[in-house]
Design a protein around this motif. Sequence first.
Motif, PDB file in Angstrom:
ATOM      1  N   GLU A 127     -34.463 -21.851 -26.148  1.00 55.13           N
ATOM      2  CA  GLU A 127     -33.535 -22.723 -25.398  1.00 55.13           C
ATOM      3  C   GLU A 127     -32.409 -21.887 -24.827  1.00 55.13           C
ATOM      4  N   THR A 128     -31.838 -22.381 -23.748  1.00 60.09           N
ATOM      5  CA  THR A 128     -30.674 -21.695 -23.188  1.00 60.09           C
ATOM      6  C   THR A 128     -29.437 -22.556 -23.434  1.00 60.09           C
ATOM      7  N   GLY A 129     -28.290 -21.928 -23.413  1.00 61.50           N
ATOM      8  CA  GLY A 129     -27.026 -22.650 -23.563  1.00 61.50           C
ATOM      9  C   GLY A 129     -26.494 -23.173 -22.236  1.00 61.50           C
ATOM     10  N   LEU A 130     -27.341 -23.157 -21.209  1.00 61.02           N
ATOM     11  CA  LEU A 130     -26.946 -23.752 -19.924  1.00 61.02           C
ATOM     12  C   LEU A 130     -27.357 -25.218 -19.925  1.00 61.02           C
ATOM     13  N   GLU A 139     -28.587 -29.134 -30.102  1.00 56.21           N
ATOM     14  CA  GLU A 139     -27.650 -29.897 -29.265  1.00 56.21           C
ATOM     15  C   GLU A 139     -28.348 -30.400 -28.005  1.00 56.21           C
ATOM     16  N   LYS A 140     -29.140 -29.511 -27.381  1.00 52.06           N
ATOM     17  CA  LYS A 140     -29.805 -29.936 -26.142  1.00 52.06           C
ATOM     18  C   LYS A 140     -30.870 -30.998 -26.432  1.00 52.06           C
ATOM     19  N   ILE A 141     -31.557 -30.849 -27.545  1.00 52.55           N
ATOM     20  CA  ILE A 141     -32.585 -31.844 -27.896  1.00 52.55           C
ATOM     21  C   ILE A 141     -31.928 -33.212 -28.101  1.00 52.55           C
ATOM     22  N   VAL A 142     -30.868 -33.251 -28.901  1.00 55.66           N
ATOM     23  CA  VAL A 142     -30.228 -34.551 -29.186  1.00 55.66           C
ATOM     24  C   VAL A 142     -29.604 -35.112 -27.896  1.00 55.66           C
ATOM     25  N   ALA A 143     -28.956 -34.241 -27.112  1.00 59.19           N
ATOM     26  CA  ALA A 143     -28.348 -34.703 -25.851  1.00 59.19           C
ATOM     27  C   ALA A 143     -29.410 -35.288 -24.917  1.00 59.19           C
ATOM     28  N   SER A 144     -30.599 -34.675 -24.924  1.00 53.40           N
ATOM     29  CA  SER A 144     -31.654 -35.134 -24.000  1.00 53.40           C
ATOM     30  C   SER A 144     -32.171 -36.530 -24.366  1.00 53.40           C
ATOM     31  N   CYS A 145     -31.875 -36.986 -25.568  1.00 51.77           N
ATOM     32  CA  CYS A 145     -32.317 -38.317 -26.011  1.00 51.77           C
ATOM     33  C   CYS A 145     -31.258 -39.386 -25.731  1.00 51.77           C
ATOM     34  N   ALA A 146     -30.123 -38.965 -25.164  1.00 54.04           N
ATOM     35  CA  ALA A 146     -28.999 -39.908 -25.009  1.00 54.04           C
ATOM     36  C   ALA A 146     -28.923 -40.479 -23.599  1.00 54.04           C
ATOM     37  N   LYS A 147     -28.517 -41.744 -23.534  1.00 53.10           N
ATOM     38  CA  LYS A 147     -28.294 -42.389 -22.229  1.00 53.10           C
ATOM     39  C   LYS A 147     -27.079 -41.772 -21.559  1.00 53.10           C
ATOM     40  N   THR A 148     -26.046 -41.503 -22.348  1.00 54.57           N
ATOM     41  CA  THR A 148     -24.794 -40.976 -21.803  1.00 54.57           C
ATOM     42  C   THR A 148     -24.337 -39.780 -22.623  1.00 54.57           C
ATOM     43  N   VAL A 149     -23.985 -38.713 -21.922  1.00 48.60           N
ATOM     44  CA  VAL A 149     -23.510 -37.500 -22.602  1.00 48.60           C
ATOM     45  C   VAL A 149     -22.044 -37.273 -22.219  1.00 48.60           C
ATOM     46  N   VAL A 150     -21.195 -37.249 -23.236  1.00 51.12           N
ATOM     47  CA  VAL A 150     -19.753 -37.113 -23.009  1.00 51.12           C
ATOM     48  C   VAL A 150     -19.280 -35.807 -23.662  1.00 51.12           C
ATOM     49  N   LEU A 177     -33.804 -38.040 -35.485  1.00 50.55           N
ATOM     50  CA  LEU A 177     -34.543 -38.344 -34.257  1.00 50.55           C
ATOM     51  C   LEU A 177     -35.894 -39.002 -34.532  1.00 50.55           C
ATOM     52  N   ASP A 178     -36.414 -38.872 -35.754  1.00 57.91           N
ATOM     53  CA  ASP A 178     -37.682 -39.543 -36.064  1.00 57.91           C
ATOM     54  C   ASP A 178     -37.515 -41.052 -35.950  1.00 57.91           C
ATOM     55  N   ARG A 179     -36.359 -41.538 -36.470  1.00 59.28           N
ATOM     56  CA  ARG A 179     -36.130 -42.996 -36.455  1.00 59.28           C
ATOM     57  C   ARG A 179     -35.240 -43.432 -35.308  1.00 59.28           C
ATOM     58  N   ASN A 180     -34.416 -42.519 -34.793  1.00 63.63           N
ATOM     59  CA  ASN A 180     -33.397 -42.900 -33.803  1.00 63.63           C
ATOM     60  C   ASN A 180     -33.518 -42.014 -32.560  1.00 63.63           C
ATOM     61  N   TYR A 181     -34.681 -42.051 -31.935  1.00 61.81           N
ATOM     62  CA  TYR A 181     -34.882 -41.135 -30.799  1.00 61.81           C
ATOM     63  C   TYR A 181     -34.291 -41.671 -29.501  1.00 61.81           C
ATOM     64  N   LYS A 182     -33.767 -42.898 -29.546  1.00 55.97           N
ATOM     65  CA  LYS A 182     -33.045 -43.418 -28.387  1.00 55.97           C
ATOM     66  C   LYS A 182     -31.572 -43.484 -28.756  1.00 55.97           C
ATOM     67  N   ILE A 183     -30.799 -42.612 -28.149  1.00 56.88           N
ATOM     68  CA  ILE A 183     -29.385 -42.491 -28.518  1.00 56.88           C
ATOM     69  C   ILE A 183     -28.539 -43.137 -27.419  1.00 56.88           C
ATOM     70  N   THR A 222     -22.254 -50.029 -29.968  1.00 56.32           N
ATOM     71  CA  THR A 222     -22.926 -48.725 -30.059  1.00 56.32           C
ATOM     72  C   THR A 222     -23.697 -48.659 -31.375  1.00 56.32           C
ATOM     73  N   LYS A 223     -24.991 -48.451 -31.238  1.00 55.83           N
ATOM     74  CA  LYS A 223     -25.808 -48.426 -32.460  1.00 55.83           C
ATOM     75  C   LYS A 223     -26.077 -46.994 -32.892  1.00 55.83           C
ATOM     76  N   VAL A 224     -26.461 -46.145 -31.920  1.00 54.04           N
ATOM     77  CA  VAL A 224     -26.810 -44.771 -32.289  1.00 54.04           C
ATOM     78  C   VAL A 224     -25.959 -43.786 -31.480  1.00 54.04           C
ATOM     79  N   LEU A 225     -25.267 -42.921 -32.207  1.00 58.91           N
ATOM     80  CA  LEU A 225     -24.372 -41.948 -31.581  1.00 58.91           C
ATOM     81  C   LEU A 225     -24.838 -40.539 -31.963  1.00 58.91           C
ATOM     82  N   GLY A 226     -25.007 -39.676 -30.966  1.00 58.98           N
ATOM     83  CA  GLY A 226     -25.346 -38.274 -31.249  1.00 58.98           C
ATOM     84  C   GLY A 226     -24.061 -37.496 -31.471  1.00 58.98           C
ATOM     85  N   ILE A 227     -24.080 -36.651 -32.510  1.00 55.46           N
ATOM     86  CA  ILE A 227     -22.873 -35.901 -32.875  1.00 55.46           C
ATOM     87  C   ILE A 227     -23.110 -34.414 -32.595  1.00 55.46           C
TER      88      ILE A 227
END
Length: 254
Positions: A230-233, A127-138, A94-100, A40-45
Amino acid sequence: SKSTISRRTFCSEMNDIIELDAAKRLAAETAVDQYVTEDTKVLGIGSGSTIVFVVQRLAERVWKEGTLPELICVPSSFQARQLILDHNLTLGDLDRNYKIDVYIDGADEVDSSLVLIKGGGGCLMQEKIVASCAKTVVIVADYTKRSLRLGEQWCKGIPIEVAPIAHVPVKHKIEELFGGEAQLRIALKKAGPIVTDNGNFLLDWRFVAKREYDWDEVNKAISMIPGVLETGLFVNMAHKCYFGMANGTLKVQS
Ligand code: 5RP
C-alpha cells in the motif's frame, strides 16, 4: 548562560507542543460533533496523536452525555484498537462492520485538492482499507499539515508499505520511475527496520518536491510494483478536512 538558553529552548518547545495539541483538539472535537450523530452506527477510527482527541470526545459523548447509543468503532491499527478499548467504547471489525458510516483520521500532509500523505505512524495500509469502506472520510489535523501542494510541509516523504523481501527492488523501481530517494524506515537507535502491524517494512519516498506529479497516476503506478502492499498517498478519498489553526480558529476544506 547555557542553562538559561536551554531552559528558553525547552519552554518554547513546550509552548509549541501545547499550541499544536490545542489545534489538534479543536479539529478533532469539531469533526466528532459535526459528523458523529446519534444515528451513526459504525465509525472508523484512524491512528496517530490527533485521533487521541477524537476518541476522548467520543468517550465523553458516550459516557457523560449519552448521545451516541449505538456507536460501534472499527480500528485502523493496533493503537486505535487500544484507544477504543481503553475508553470502553464498542469495538467492531470489518468482518461484521464492513459498511462504515464515517471514518475519521489524521494526516501528515493535505494539499489543496485533499490529496493526503499518511503513514507517518506506519498504519497506512489498514487506514486505507478502513477508509475505503466508509461513506464519508473526515480528516483532522493541526495547521502544520496544510499545504497548497504536497512536499511543502512533509519532508519525510511518502510512506510505502512493502513485503520485507521486496524492499530493495521496490526502492530502486520507485526511484527509476519517479526520481527522489526511497529509504527503509529504521527503528530508533538503528535497531533494525520498523515492522508494521501487518509484519511488513516501510519505505519513505522523498519525492522531488519541485517536480509536478500527478498523484493519482503515481499512486497507481507504485501500487502495481510487485511487493508494494500500500502507499501512503490517499487520492480522492477524503471528503472534508478540519485544520486547527495556531490562533485558535478552525479552517475547513472540502
Ligand atoms: C499514521 C497516520 C497518522 O494519521 C498521521 O501520521 C498523522 O498523525 P498525527 O495526528 O500524530 O499528526 O497516518 O499512520
